[in-house]
Scaffold this motif. Structure first.
Motif, short mmCIF file in Angstrom:
data_model
loop_
_atom_site.label_atom_id
_atom_site.label_comp_id
_atom_site.label_asym_id
_atom_site.label_seq_id
_atom_site.Cartn_x
_atom_site.Cartn_y
_atom_site.Cartn_z
N HIS A 30 5.25 -6.55 -11.43
CA HIS A 30 5.35 -7.34 -10.16
C HIS A 30 5.53 -6.52 -8.80
CE1 HIS A 30 6.24 -10.83 -7.92
NE2 HIS A 30 7.48 -10.28 -7.40
N LEU A 31 6.40 -5.72 -9.05
CA LEU A 31 6.75 -5.03 -7.78
C LEU A 31 5.38 -4.05 -7.25
CD1 LEU A 31 10.18 -3.31 -8.40
CD2 LEU A 31 9.66 -5.07 -6.59
N ALA A 32 4.59 -3.53 -8.33
CA ALA A 32 3.51 -2.71 -8.23
C ALA A 32 2.36 -3.67 -7.37
CB ALA A 32 2.87 -2.39 -9.28
N GLU A 33 2.38 -5.12 -8.09
CA GLU A 33 1.37 -6.10 -7.07
C GLU A 33 1.62 -6.40 -5.83
OE1 GLU A 33 -0.04 -10.41 -8.22
OE2 GLU A 33 1.02 -9.37 -9.55
N THR A 34 2.93 -6.54 -5.59
CA THR A 34 3.67 -6.81 -4.26
C THR A 34 3.03 -5.35 -3.28
OG1 THR A 34 5.26 -8.17 -5.34
CG2 THR A 34 5.57 -7.40 -2.92
N LEU A 35 3.57 -4.59 -3.85
CA LEU A 35 3.32 -3.32 -2.97
C LEU A 35 1.74 -3.03 -2.42
CD1 LEU A 35 4.26 -0.97 -1.34
CD2 LEU A 35 4.26 0.37 -3.59
N THR A 36 0.79 -3.28 -3.62
CA THR A 36 -0.47 -3.45 -3.49
C THR A 36 -1.03 -4.28 -2.40
OG1 THR A 36 -0.84 -2.74 -5.88
CG2 THR A 36 -2.84 -3.44 -4.63
N ARG A 37 -0.50 -5.39 -2.65
CA ARG A 37 -0.81 -6.46 -1.52
C ARG A 37 -0.20 -6.16 -0.01
NH1 ARG A 37 1.40 -10.36 -4.05
NH2 ARG A 37 3.28 -10.49 -2.96
N ASN A 38 1.11 -5.57 0.09
CA ASN A 38 1.51 -5.18 1.29
C ASN A 38 0.67 -4.04 1.93
OD1 ASN A 38 3.29 -7.25 1.33
ND2 ASN A 38 5.01 -5.97 0.64
N LEU A 39 0.13 -2.94 1.10
CA LEU A 39 -0.59 -2.07 1.68
C LEU A 39 -1.93 -2.53 2.16
CD1 LEU A 39 0.09 0.79 -1.11
CD2 LEU A 39 0.87 0.93 1.20
N THR A 40 -2.30 -3.44 1.46
CA THR A 40 -3.82 -3.82 1.90
C THR A 40 -3.64 -4.74 3.13
OG1 THR A 40 -4.55 -4.13 -0.56
CG2 THR A 40 -5.66 -5.42 1.04
N THR A 41 -2.38 -5.37 3.36
CA THR A 41 -2.43 -6.19 4.46
C THR A 41 -1.90 -5.36 5.73
OG1 THR A 41 -1.61 -8.03 3.01
CG2 THR A 41 -0.89 -8.11 5.32
N GLU A 42 -1.08 -4.41 5.51
CA GLU A 42 -0.45 -3.66 6.72
C GLU A 42 -1.34 -2.37 7.16
OE1 GLU A 42 2.73 -4.14 8.45
OE2 GLU A 42 2.19 -6.18 7.28
N LEU A 43 -2.22 -1.96 6.55
CA LEU A 43 -2.91 -0.72 6.54
C LEU A 43 -3.71 -0.86 7.69
CD1 LEU A 43 -3.06 2.40 5.97
CD2 LEU A 43 -4.67 1.64 4.19
#
Length: 630
Positions: free
Chosen positions: A250-263
């Motif tokens: 779940h944390l990996a999925e959240t981090l992937t989404r945040n990287l995709t949004t913020e980058l």
């Protein structure tokens, strides 16, 4: 028939990039131009360096040279010559070569050659950029002390059908001027081309190194090449976690989404272009074919990684891979508290994204800086200008960066990053050069930023520089409104905050500016050159000499901008420390000889309130420090 006799040889493989695409447009014209390149440039260069055509091989041409030095020189001359010939040709119509060079065993079969020496050269060639040259390590080692070209280490590369990784180097085509061979060398060429030299039996000691060069000519039935990946493009693969650990997943999925949004947040040079595809799940580390991902999604880089959950949070391992070589170009490991992964606004997560973005910008900046100018797209020109403006902080460097952006705008007049960066460069030129007409700078910035926000009203960088342009016109309230839109669109970017504080200083509101600076430092305690520069001026105009000196010293440690030393000289003089005030004045005069207080008054507009504060704390301090009035 002579079969399987071996000889050490330097092999050069080159591919015509984009030729099949051109053949699809106009077969006869493209073929005629390619023949002209052969007739007028390539074949004469082969002869000049003592080469011979071994054979044509379907989509290639196999050549032989008497030494690896001659092979490299010939390759460089050809690439430079092609760059000149392509200078006035539209990018979509250019014929460009990729060249790869290797030294190794070859097998002789009559007038034909085979073996790993040829195979490795072909693989090395595939790693070269259009218009570029790549070599194996053995080639680089053998010519390093004989030629003055610079070689960039691209690292060990795993290539198709070669068991061991190949250490690859890129030749910097701008690092040396190729020289024509002397008459003695030409006589040696004629001797070494004699029949007795060509057919040496195995085990005979070879004096000199035979070289082979191949310029590959694409088959007419190759499919048309697709568009080149856009600058700063990256595909983010779903981060992996230990199998069976649902919380880590779940944390990996959240981090992937945040990287995709913020980058992708936009900056003066544009934004990182992010592609996310959940179908690319790696399952296990390293199982995705990054080259295939690059081809399918048309991106330059792939970001992959994994998370490991521990007592202190999760350890994040990120790896950035170049899709053209499948080589890793950046890696980072960081530990984030679980709560920071779950929110996009957490400082550790934003800092991780910032480091990733900086890495991509730096890698792409080096790539476009190494390319020949005629081959750059408008977006690549913008990134190259951004790199130049950052590394060459001088009047000449900024002028050169401005010309690059002007060329980008000629190619794409509505390219918003180009409009924004041009406005930023004008601002820096006005700060750097006290003789520049500030009215001209303000008018140009006004036109550029007006166009930028009309074309993209959601670009925070465009709104930020719109605010700067309005401030340079003395429209303080409108400037702060525009800056507020930039902050609303990108609330965690400290640069917009530092510009807001700078506008407030020029509007005569230093106390409010210091509050903005405190908020920005809360977001990022390390601060930045622009933030400490704003704090330096704000403290001085607020009559706070000690904090002004501290902020100025921090700003000068991050940037050698002469205007910081102006404020520093005044603060030291106000404090009575004439030794340090004189040292700061000397630094200003070293950069801007003959600088006067009158020039500072004309440097940028300020409100009447700010002018009164400047007279009391800045100009009077400069008089004490020994600056001339006129």
């Amino acid at each position: 028939m002579v079969r399987d006799q071996r000889r050490l040889a330097a092999v050069v493989s080159a591919d015509v990039a984009g030729y099949s695409r051109l053949m699809g447009l106009d077969d006869s014209d493209t073929l005629a131009r390619l023949k002209a390149h052969r007739r007028e440039l390539i074949d004469p260069k082969i002869a000049e360096y003592g080469g011979r055509i071994v054979k044509t091989i379907g989509d290639g041409l196999l050549l032989e040279f008497p030494s690896v030095v001659d092979a490299v020189r010939c390759a460089v001359d050809v690439q430079r010559g092609m760059a000149e010939r392509n200078a006035d040709v539209p990018p979509e119509q250019r014929i460009e070569f990729r060249i790869g060079i290797n030294v190794g065993d070859i097998i002789i079969d009559d007038d034909d050659i085979f073996g790993d020496g040829v195979n490795v050269a072909a693989r090395v060639q595939a790693l070269a950029e259009p218009g570029g040259i790549c070599t194996s390590k053995v080639v680089r080692d053998q010519v390093l002390d004989k030629l003055n070209f610079t070689f960039e280490d691209l690292g060990a590369q795993q290539v198709k059908n070669i068991a061991r990784p190949v250490e690859v180097y890129r030749v910097d085509l701008g690092s040396e001027t190729s020289k024509a061979p002397r008459s003695g060398r030409r006589r040696w060429h004629r001797l070494t081309r004699a029949a007795g030299w060509r057919w040496l039996t195995a085990g005979v000691t070879i004096i000199g190194i035979a070289s082979v060069a191949m310029w590959a000519m694409p088959r007419l039935w190759k499919p048309a090449a697709g568009p080149a990946p856009t600058v700063l493009s990256v595909a983010i693969l779903p981060l992996t976690s230990a199998r069976g650990d649902e919380e880590a997943a779940h944390l990996a999925e959240t981090l992937t989404r945040n990287l995709t949004t913020e980058l992708p947040h936009k900056r003066e040079f544009g934004s990182v272009y992010v592609v996310s595809d959940s179908s690319l799940s790696t399952g296990a580390i390293g199982t995705v074919d990054t080259r295939e991902v690059g081809r399918r999604l048309n991106v330059r880089y792939v970001l992959e990684g994994d998370v490991v959950r521990g007592s202190a949070g999760i350890t994040v391992n990120l790896r950035l891979v170049d899709t053209s070589t499948a080589g890793q170009v950046w890696a980072e490991q960081d530990t984030l508290p679980n709560a920071d992964v779950a929110t996009e606004s957490s400082a550790p997560l934003r800092h991780l994204v910032g480091r990733l973005q900086t890495a991509i910008i730096g890698i792409e900046g080096r790539r476009v800086t190494a390319m020949l100018l005629p081959s750059l797209s408008a977006r690549e020109l913008v990134l190259r200008a951004f790199e130049l403006g950052g590394t060459e902080r001088s009047v000449a460097g900024l002028a050169a960066a401005g010309k690059l952006v002007d060329e980008a705008l000629r190619l794409e007049p509505d390219l918003v990053p180009a409009l924004v960066l041009r406005a930023a460069i004008f601002n820096d030129q006005g700060d750097m050069d006290p003789h520049l007409d500030r009215g001209y700078v303000a008018r140009e910035q006004d036109q550029l930023t007006t166009r930028a926000v009309r074309l993209d009203s959601n670009d925070p960088a465009a709104w930020n520089w719109r605010g700067v342009a309005l401030a340079n016109l003395g429209r303080w309230d409108a400037a702060l409104d525009a800056n507020a839109l930039a902050i609303k669109l990108d609330p965690y970017h400290r640069r917009w905050q530092s510009f807001r504080s700078d506008i407030m200083v020029h509007a005569g509101r230093p106390a409010e500016a210091l509050k903005v600076i405190d908020r920005a430092l809360a977001l990022d305690p390390s601060g930045s050159e622009t933030l400490w520069d704003a704090a330096c001026s704000a403290h001085l105009l607020a009559g706070q000499n000690e904090p002004a000196i501290a902020a100025c010293e921090k700003a000068s440690g991050l940037s050698n901008d002469w205007s910081i030393h102006v404020v520093l000289a005044a603060a030291y003089a106000n404090q009575g420390n004439m030794t340090k005030a004189n040292a700061a004045r000397a630094e200003v005069l070293r950069t801007v000889p003959g600088f006067t207080i009158a020039q500072l008054r004309d440097k940028s507009p300020v409100s009447p309130e700010a002018e009164k504060l400047a007279e009391k704390y800045l100009y009077e301090g400069l008089r004490k420090a020994g600056f001339q009035e006129q």
